[in-house]
Design a protein around this motif. Structure first.
Motif: not given
Length: 248
Positions: A32-55
């Motif tokens: 659970m912690d890992a998913a939250q950390v990854l989602a927060a990092r991707l939200d701050r710096d989304p990879p090119a082409g990503v249109t939605e991030i849903a943890p």
């Protein structure tokens, strides 16, 4: 809830334009912690082409624009990040927002509170104090529009679901199981134990925004009398007296 904290991040296709990053097969706290950390990092710096991030509880769904990136390129980028998080799991990111939500506990508003307190060998008053004493976190939004899964409660609250479904709990019901809390936006059947009722509506289609809670939000419950919850339920905003505080 599983106590196995081993993490094995993997990437899985999800329809024509999405992929799922999953850390574990069971909802262990480390995943659970890992998913939250990854989602927060991707939200701050989304990879090119990503249109939605849903943890979700132990995974993160990424939707992408196929004209701007490919599934394989995105998978390579995100899997590297997920493996780094799994190798040295950090603490979940600090909450940016906190909701304080009034709720009436026990009695008809929480018919399972006494039974839960008995299972935990504490008084109902102590059980209420434990729920209201600390910030909890929105771990995921799902099952129904805007519906939050909130946690984690202490390990002794790892209570199984009921063996029989409750045919209906009211809108605003606060229910618990497996160290988590769910708030229902509308009347629903459930196998979880109802401990309280709020006037907070997790989804109203004509409200802006329709779903006010976000994954990662802090939640602080405050005990209120039934008469106050009934009065707050008449407010058209559907927030039920909840207060939002921006923390950072």
């Amino acid at each position: 809830m599983s106590s196995d904290d081993s993490l094995s991040p993997g990437i899985f296709p999800a329809g024509p334009d999405a992929l799922l990053v999953r850390f574990a097969l069971t909802p262990c706290p480390a995943a659970m912690d890992a998913a939250q950390v990854l989602a927060a990092r991707l939200d701050r710096d989304p990879p090119a082409g990503v249109t939605e991030i849903a943890p979700a509880l132990v995974s993160v769904l990424l939707r992408f624009d196929r004209a701007r990136t490919s599934r394989s390129a995105l998978a390579d980028t995100v899997l590297d990040q997920a493996r780094a998080i799994a190798a040295q799991p950090p603490a979940p990111p600090a909450a940016v927002r906190r909701w304080t939500i009034p709720a009436a506990f026990g009695g008809e508003n929480g018919p399972h509170l006494d039974d839960i307190a008995n299972k935990l060998s504490i008084t109902p008053k102590a059980a209420i104090a434990r729920i209201c004493g600390d910030d909890l976190r929105v771990l995921s939004i799902g099952f129904a529009p805007g519906q939050p899964y909130i946690g984690l409660l202490p390990e002794e609250w790892d209570l199984p679901r009921l063996t029989d479904m409750t045919p209906s709990v009211p809108a605003g019901a606060v229910v618990v199981a497996v160290r988590q809390i769910v708030m229902f936006g509308g009347a629903s059947a459930t196998g979880w134990r109802q401990i309280a009722r709020s006037a907070f509506r997790t989804f109203l289609p004509d409200r802006s925004p329709p779903m006010p809670l976000r994954p990662g939000d802090a939640i602080r419950y405050v005990a209120a009398p039934e008469s106050e919850i009934d009065m707050l339920a008449r407010n058209s905003d559907g927030l039920g007296g909840a207060k939002l505080e921006v923390l950072a």
